[in-house]
Design an enzyme around this catalytic site. Sequence first.
Site, mmCIF file in Angstrom:
data_model
loop_
_atom_site.group_PDB
_atom_site.id
_atom_site.type_symbol
_atom_site.label_atom_id
_atom_site.label_comp_id
_atom_site.label_asym_id
_atom_site.label_seq_id
_atom_site.Cartn_x
_atom_site.Cartn_y
_atom_site.Cartn_z
ATOM 1 N N HIS A 191 0.832 -1.196 0.000
ATOM 2 C CA HIS A 191 0.000 0.000 0.000
ATOM 3 C C HIS A 191 0.873 1.255 0.000
ATOM 4 O O HIS A 191 2.011 1.244 0.470
ATOM 5 C CB HIS A 191 -0.897 0.025 1.233
ATOM 6 C CG HIS A 191 -1.990 -0.991 1.199
ATOM 7 N ND1 HIS A 191 -3.183 -0.805 1.858
ATOM 8 C CD2 HIS A 191 -2.088 -2.201 0.599
ATOM 9 C CE1 HIS A 191 -3.962 -1.853 1.668
ATOM 10 N NE2 HIS A 191 -3.311 -2.724 0.907
ATOM 11 N N GLU A 238 0.658 4.015 1.824
ATOM 12 C CA GLU A 238 1.022 4.499 3.159
ATOM 13 C C GLU A 238 2.133 3.653 3.768
ATOM 14 O O GLU A 238 3.052 4.193 4.406
ATOM 15 C CB GLU A 238 -0.203 4.485 4.089
ATOM 16 C CG GLU A 238 -1.360 5.339 3.603
ATOM 17 C CD GLU A 238 -2.347 4.596 2.704
ATOM 18 O OE1 GLU A 238 -3.478 5.071 2.589
ATOM 19 O OE2 GLU A 238 -1.996 3.556 2.112
ATOM 20 N N CYS A 286 -6.614 2.346 5.181
ATOM 21 C CA CYS A 286 -7.274 1.111 5.591
ATOM 22 C C CYS A 286 -6.810 0.797 7.020
ATOM 23 O O CYS A 286 -5.866 1.400 7.524
ATOM 24 C CB CYS A 286 -6.914 -0.022 4.634
ATOM 25 S SG CYS A 286 -5.209 -0.596 4.800
ATOM 26 N N CYS A 290 -2.987 0.171 7.279
ATOM 27 C CA CYS A 290 -2.148 1.363 7.152
ATOM 28 C C CYS A 290 -2.317 2.281 8.356
ATOM 29 O O CYS A 290 -1.346 2.906 8.805
ATOM 30 C CB CYS A 290 -2.462 2.086 5.855
ATOM 31 S SG CYS A 290 -1.963 1.134 4.394
#
Length: 184
Positions: free
Chosen positions: A64, A66, A93, A96
């Site tokens: 991801h 992040e 999410c 993260c």
Amino acid sequence: MSTQEMPPILAGIDLEEWMREALAEAEAAGLAGEMPIGAVLVVEGKIASRGHVHRERARSQLAHAEIRALLTGGELLWAHYRDAVLFTTVEPCPMCLGAAVMADVPHIVFAAHDAAAGSGRIVETVPYVRRHIKAYIGGVLEAESHAVLERFDPGLLQYIRTGCSRVDPADPLPNRAAPTAPSS
């Protein structure tokens, strides 16, 4: 934007300027055939690191934007984590959000709210998370984030807006390419 009171560290910086940098990362992800989500980690008025989704290239659901930005924050993040601000084009999410908490990043600013992730509820209701996250601000350049999502992955935009896709409510990522067998 969230109605949360702006902490002094965020009141003195241009949130839109840094969100535009995250949007550039989202654009790069989209152009690379990835989910168009980007992030930048800002410490002491400069970008410490950048990230965008690279799940397909890494062949990992954990790749991801992040996470990448947090993992590459380096010495600047280590030494000045109390002043760190994570900017991301889509609300983080739970994974993260947890990574930001464990990296001691106290400020998160995001563009598009994510109805599917529920991370805002986690920040509001989980004492451990609430103790670490000092600012959780959403809606910064949200329309611009939606435009990038719409251009590269309309199904993902539908998913974050509603929590389900137009194609199949059971499939959260309807546009993901089917796995291919390795060539021999």
